[in-house]
Design an enzyme around this catalytic site. Structure first.
Site, short mmCIF file in Angstrom:
data_model
loop_
_atom_site.label_atom_id
_atom_site.label_comp_id
_atom_site.label_asym_id
_atom_site.label_seq_id
_atom_site.Cartn_x
_atom_site.Cartn_y
_atom_site.Cartn_z
N LYS A 119 1.22 -37.41 37.76
CA LYS A 119 0.44 -38.16 36.77
C LYS A 119 0.38 -37.35 35.49
CE LYS A 119 -4.23 -38.41 36.72
NZ LYS A 119 -4.61 -38.18 35.32
N ARG A 158 -10.75 -33.71 46.85
CA ARG A 158 -10.86 -32.26 46.96
C ARG A 158 -10.49 -31.84 48.38
NH1 ARG A 158 -10.69 -32.55 42.42
NH2 ARG A 158 -12.12 -31.87 40.80
N ASP A 186 -1.16 -41.95 32.63
CA ASP A 186 -2.59 -42.28 32.72
C ASP A 186 -3.23 -42.18 31.33
OD1 ASP A 186 -5.26 -42.49 33.55
OD2 ASP A 186 -5.35 -40.44 34.31
N LEU A 187 -3.04 -43.20 30.50
CA LEU A 187 -3.60 -43.16 29.14
C LEU A 187 -4.83 -44.05 29.01
CD1 LEU A 187 -0.31 -43.04 27.01
CD2 LEU A 187 -1.72 -41.15 27.84
N LYS A 188 -5.15 -44.80 30.05
CA LYS A 188 -6.40 -45.59 30.11
C LYS A 188 -6.64 -46.38 28.82
CE LYS A 188 -8.85 -42.38 33.20
NZ LYS A 188 -8.03 -41.18 33.17
N LEU A 189 -5.74 -47.31 28.53
CA LEU A 189 -5.88 -48.06 27.27
C LEU A 189 -7.14 -48.94 27.27
CD1 LEU A 189 -2.95 -47.03 27.15
CD2 LEU A 189 -2.35 -49.16 26.01
N HIS A 190 -7.80 -48.99 26.13
CA HIS A 190 -9.00 -49.83 25.97
C HIS A 190 -9.15 -50.11 24.48
CE1 HIS A 190 -13.55 -50.38 27.09
NE2 HIS A 190 -13.04 -51.41 26.43
N ASP A 191 -8.79 -51.32 24.05
CA ASP A 191 -8.86 -51.68 22.64
C ASP A 191 -8.82 -53.21 22.54
OD1 ASP A 191 -8.58 -51.62 19.77
OD2 ASP A 191 -7.57 -49.70 19.92
N THR A 199 -14.53 -41.79 38.23
CA THR A 199 -15.15 -41.10 39.38
C THR A 199 -16.09 -39.98 38.94
OG1 THR A 199 -13.04 -39.94 39.54
CG2 THR A 199 -13.48 -41.61 41.19
N GLY A 217 -5.72 -33.30 41.28
CA GLY A 217 -5.49 -32.37 40.18
C GLY A 217 -5.79 -30.96 40.62
N ARG A 218 -7.00 -30.50 40.29
CA ARG A 218 -7.34 -29.09 40.46
C ARG A 218 -7.20 -28.53 41.87
NH1 ARG A 218 -12.48 -30.16 36.74
NH2 ARG A 218 -12.02 -32.21 37.63
N THR A 253 -3.78 -55.04 20.22
CA THR A 253 -3.39 -53.62 20.12
C THR A 253 -2.91 -53.10 21.47
OG1 THR A 253 -4.97 -53.31 18.34
CG2 THR A 253 -4.26 -51.32 19.47
N ASP A 309 -2.52 -31.90 34.63
CA ASP A 309 -3.45 -31.71 33.51
C ASP A 309 -3.24 -30.33 32.88
OD1 ASP A 309 -4.60 -34.26 33.71
OD2 ASP A 309 -5.89 -33.60 35.35
N PRO A 322 -7.25 -56.87 22.49
CA PRO A 322 -6.08 -57.28 23.28
C PRO A 322 -4.74 -57.11 22.56
CG PRO A 322 -7.86 -58.83 23.61
CD PRO A 322 -8.34 -57.87 22.56
O1 C5P Z 1 -8.72 -32.13 38.91
P1 C5P Z 1 -9.05 -33.47 39.49
O2 C5P Z 1 -8.48 -33.70 40.89
O3 C5P Z 1 -10.53 -33.82 39.38
O4 C5P Z 1 -8.25 -34.50 38.52
C1 C5P Z 1 -8.38 -35.91 38.65
C2 C5P Z 1 -7.46 -36.56 37.69
O5 C5P Z 1 -7.62 -37.97 37.81
C3 C5P Z 1 -7.73 -36.23 36.21
O6 C5P Z 1 -6.47 -36.22 35.56
C4 C5P Z 1 -8.57 -37.40 35.72
O7 C5P Z 1 -8.34 -37.69 34.36
C5 C5P Z 1 -8.05 -38.54 36.58
N1 C5P Z 1 -8.98 -39.66 36.81
C6 C5P Z 1 -10.21 -39.48 37.39
N2 C5P Z 1 -11.05 -40.56 37.58
C7 C5P Z 1 -10.67 -41.78 37.20
C8 C5P Z 1 -9.42 -41.97 36.60
C9 C5P Z 1 -8.59 -40.88 36.43
O8 C5P Z 1 -10.55 -38.37 37.78
N3 C5P Z 1 -11.45 -42.81 37.46
#
Ligand code: C5P
Length: 239
Positions: A38, A188, A65-70, A126, A217-218, A74, A16, A72
Site C-alpha cells: 500500500k 497489530r 491509498d489517497l482517500k479521495l474526498h472532494d 480506524t 504497517g508498523r 474533481t 509509510d 464529484p
Molecule cells: O502502522 P499501521 O499498521 O497502523 O498502518 C495502517 C495503515 O493503514 C496506514 O497507512 C493508514 O494510513 C492506513 N489506514 C488506516 N485506517 C483506515 C484507512 C487506512 O489505518 N481506516
C-alpha cells in the site's frame, strides 16, 4: 465490471516511508517475495507517479491509498488519472456521498479499454473511536451502525468494497454480501504498540472475523526483522 484480478485474501504491507530510497531498501529485504503493498499520501506526495512505476516494475501489486474526498467532478477527474497509473486498488471516503462515489467509479471506467483497479471506500478511520465520532464529527449513532450504513452506500454506488476495522467485517458482509470486500487496517501482532490506532486486532483475529485483506504497517515496517514479521502475518492470516 472490468476489474483487475487479485487474490481473494492477502496481507497488504503499508509502505509509510518518506522517500523512495527508504522504500526500495525496505522492499529489497524481501528478495523474490513480492508482497502486495500500500502506498499512501506521504510517499506519493514525496515521490509522485515514478515510485508507482518503479514498484510495479518490481512485480508488486499496489493499493494506492489517497482517500479521495472532494466534489464529484474533481474526484472523477482525479480517478481518471489514477486509473492511468495501472495500480490494483484505489479508494475514496464514503462520507463524500453516493454521488461522489459514483463519480469516482465513472472516472476509473472512463478508459473502457483496460482493466480498472478495484475501488473501495473508507467508512470510519480506524483511528476514530465512537466517542471521538460523537464529539468531533457530531455523528450520534453507534459506530458499527455508521460503518454499515456507509458500506451500503458504497455498495449502492457500485464500489467493490470498503476499508473498515476487522471488528466490522462480518456486519459489512452481512449487509453487502460476501463478494463485497473488506480491507482492514488497525492490525497489530500480539505485543506490538497500538500507536495512534484505537481499534486493533491481530492477523489471526482478523481472519476469524472475516477480513478479506489486512493492511499492516508498523507491525512489519518497524519490526526488528520485517520479513519475519510479514511471514508471521501471512501464516496467521492465510495459514
Ligand atoms: O502502522 P499501521 O499498521 O497502523 O498502518 C495502517 C495503515 O493503514 C496506514 O497507512 C493508514 O494510513 C492506513 N489506514 C488506516 N485506517 C483506515 C484507512 C487506512 O489505518 N481506516
Amino acid at each position: 465490471m472490468n476489474t483487475n484480478t487479485l487474490p481473494n485474501k492477502d496481507v497488504i504491507v503499508a509502505l509509510d516511508f518518506p522517500t523512495a530510497e527508504q522504500t526500495l531498501a525496505f522492499l529489497s529485504q524481501f528478495g523474490e517475495r513480492k508482497p502486495f503493498v500500500k502506498i499512501g499520501m506521504e510517499l506519493f506526495y514525496a515521490e509522485g507517479p515514478a515510485i508507482i512505476r518503479e514498484i510495479k516494475a518490481r512485480g508488486h501489486k499496489i493499493f494506492l491509498d489517497l482517500k479521495l474526498h472532494d466534489i464529484p467532478h474533481t474526484v472523477e477527474m482525479a480517478m481518471r488519472v489514477l486509473a492511468g497509473l495501472n495500480v490494483d486498488m484505489v479508494n475514496c471516503h464514503a462520507s463524500g456521498t453516493i454521488t461522489m462515489m459514483e463519480a469516482a467509479l465513472s472516472g476509473l471506467e472512463a478508459d473502457g479499454s483496460k482493466k480498472r483497479p478495484l475501488i473501495i471506500a473508507v467508512t470510519q478511520l480506524t483511528s476514530t473511536d465512537e466517542e471521538r465520532m460523537h464529539r468531533d464529527l457530531l455523528i450520534d449513532r453507534p459506530l458499527d451502525e455508521v460503518v454499515t450504513a456507509y458500506a451500503k452506500n458504497a455498495c449502492k454506488a457500485g464500489l467493490d468494497g470498503v476499508v473498515c476495522s476487522p471488528l466490522e467485517a462480518a456486519k459489512v458482509h452481512e449487509a453487502c454480501g460476501g463478494a463485497f470486500i473488506t480491507v482492514t487496517p488497525g492490525i497489530r501482532l500480539a505485543g506490538d504498540a497500538k500507536g495512534d490506532q484505537k481499534r486493533v486486532t491481530t492477523p489471526a483475529d482478523a481472519k476469524a472475523l472475516g477480513s478479506d485483506f489486512i493492511v499492516v504497517g508498523r507491525s512489519i515496517t518497524a519490526a526488528a526483522d520485517p520479513v519475519a514479521a510479514y511471514n508471521r502475518c501471512v501464516e496467521e492470516f492465510l495459514g
